[in-house]
Write a protein that holds these residues in place. Structure first.
Motif, mmCIF file in Angstrom:
data_model
loop_
_atom_site.group_PDB
_atom_site.id
_atom_site.type_symbol
_atom_site.label_atom_id
_atom_site.label_comp_id
_atom_site.label_asym_id
_atom_site.label_seq_id
_atom_site.Cartn_x
_atom_site.Cartn_y
_atom_site.Cartn_z
ATOM 1 N N ILE A 23 0.948 -1.106 0.032
ATOM 2 C CA ILE A 23 0.054 -0.074 0.193
ATOM 3 C C ILE A 23 1.286 1.121 0.172
ATOM 4 O O ILE A 23 1.554 1.322 0.979
ATOM 5 C CB ILE A 23 -1.039 -0.163 1.379
ATOM 6 N N THR A 65 2.664 -6.300 -6.295
ATOM 7 C CA THR A 65 1.128 -6.176 -6.123
ATOM 8 C C THR A 65 1.194 -4.694 -5.636
ATOM 9 O O THR A 65 1.479 -4.361 -4.435
ATOM 10 C CB THR A 65 0.376 -7.154 -5.866
ATOM 11 N N PHE A 67 -0.812 -0.976 -4.843
ATOM 12 C CA PHE A 67 -2.571 -0.154 -4.724
ATOM 13 C C PHE A 67 -2.043 1.048 -5.221
ATOM 14 O O PHE A 67 -1.561 1.688 -4.008
ATOM 15 C CB PHE A 67 -3.001 -0.560 -3.259
ATOM 16 N N SER A 70 -7.359 2.881 -4.754
ATOM 17 C CA SER A 70 -8.879 1.872 -4.319
ATOM 18 C C SER A 70 -10.363 2.271 -4.727
ATOM 19 O O SER A 70 -10.538 3.064 -5.097
ATOM 20 C CB SER A 70 -8.922 2.174 -2.468
ATOM 21 N N ALA A 141 -2.946 -2.457 -8.466
ATOM 22 C CA ALA A 141 -4.644 -2.660 -7.892
ATOM 23 C C ALA A 141 -4.802 -1.075 -8.542
ATOM 24 O O ALA A 141 -4.243 -0.424 -7.988
ATOM 25 C CB ALA A 141 -4.672 -3.056 -7.077
ATOM 26 N N TYR A 144 -9.408 -1.072 -6.930
ATOM 27 C CA TYR A 144 -9.573 -2.284 -6.452
ATOM 28 C C TYR A 144 -10.428 -2.251 -4.947
ATOM 29 O O TYR A 144 -9.818 -1.229 -3.929
ATOM 30 C CB TYR A 144 -8.179 -3.165 -6.439
ATOM 31 N N PHE A 199 -7.526 -3.838 0.963
ATOM 32 C CA PHE A 199 -6.276 -3.876 -0.313
ATOM 33 C C PHE A 199 -7.096 -5.585 -0.776
ATOM 34 O O PHE A 199 -7.623 -5.646 0.365
ATOM 35 C CB PHE A 199 -4.975 -3.504 0.418
#
Ligand code: IPE
Ligand code: IPE
Ligand code: MG
Length: 261
Positions: A23, A65, A67, A70, A141, A144, A199
């Motif tokens: 994140i 991955t 983020f 969001s 993401a 997401y 997440f």
């Protein structure tokens, strides 16, 4: 499905995490500390993404991955949301070629319907170009949400079969966005906040959590190494006792030496 779920089977212990999930938080605060507009922090954040991707390739991480946006970030002021979308377009335009040269496979995971046709076209092109690469898979993401992911998996199952049979864990996991990816070994959140913010809710079941006060624009290879070092010191028990973990390690060390010529 190629990976084994951490609740179905215990993954082998590795010194370098196979999958890192991050994140990337603190862009706004980084900018505020410098009396700059929030967007300046987001721009600098793109450089940290570049540095982190490079460091992951060098260290042999297989999946990263990140983020980026969001499902709750739409709640931000419209001007900031617009800027973030523009930055996303720019980053795709500028970076996809370089990612491809470096053997990175790019994937965008999230509810892409809400993005405009321009962004969707760039995403599709970037994914198509890099599809065959295997050095590092970079999952971004975007729009997401962990709950959205689980719900879309459930709904996709329901569309295909009746609701009278119980759903298995493997079936559900097989419909999630990262169905083909091993679950993250380590989760990193920059910016000092200690929360998951919707997440990867399902996938983080047995992930080691690491929180750092470093703001995302200041995150670099050394910060990544500090996280990996912390990960190395953890004992991943997956429900077992410490004694069982030690025994399993001894056994695997014994088989490793016995196969050596
Ligand atoms: C993370 O930084 C980037 C996105 C959420 C897009 P923030 O913008 O959340 O930065 P802070 O948390 O306000 O410092
Ligand atoms: C989480 O950061 C989402 C991303 C980094 C994209 P936020 O800054 O939006 O999280 P909250 O709202 O503080 O939990
Ligand atoms: Mg934030």
């Amino acid at each position: 499905m190629t990976y084994t779920s951490t609740t179905a089977a215990i993954p082998e212990a590795r010194a370098i995490p196979r999958h890192i999930a991050i994140i990337m938080d603190g862009n706004g605060r980084w900018a505020r500390q410098r009396m700059l507009p929030r967007v300046a922090g987001h721009k600098r954040g793109v450089e940290s993404v570049r540095a982190t991707v490079r460091a992951c390739i060098e260290r042999g991480v297989e999946h990263l991955t990140l983020f980026a946006f969001s499902s709750e970030n739409w709640r931000r002021p419209a001007a900031e949301v617009d800027t973030l979308m523009e930055l996303f377009v720019l980053a795709l335009e500028r970076e996809v070629g370089k990612l491809h040269q470096n053997g990175v496979r790019l994937r965008i995971v999230g509810d892409l319907q809400r993005f405009g046709p321009r962004l969707n076209k760039l995403i599709a092109e970037g994914e198509a170009l890099t599809r065959g690469n295997s050095r590092l898979t970079l999952n971004i993401a975007a729009n997401y949400g962990g709950r959205w992911d689980i719900l879309q998996a459930v709904n996709s199952l329901l569309r295909e079969r009746g609701a009278d049979e119980p759903v298995t864990e493997a079936e559900l996991a097989g419909r999630l966005c990262l169905a083909d990816t091993p679950e993250p070994d380590i989760f990193i959140r920059t910016g000092g906040e200690q929360r998951i913010s919707n997440f990867l809710l399902w996938q983080l079941a047995y992930t080691e959590l690491y929180f750092t006060d470093t703001l995302w624009p200041d995150f670099d290879a050394a910060a990544l190494d500090a996280a990996i070092e912390s990960y190395r010191r953890r004992e991943r028990r997956f429900g077992r006792t410490s004694e069982q973990v030690a025994e399993a390690m001894q056994k695997s060390a014994a088989t490793e030496t016995s196969v050596k010529p």
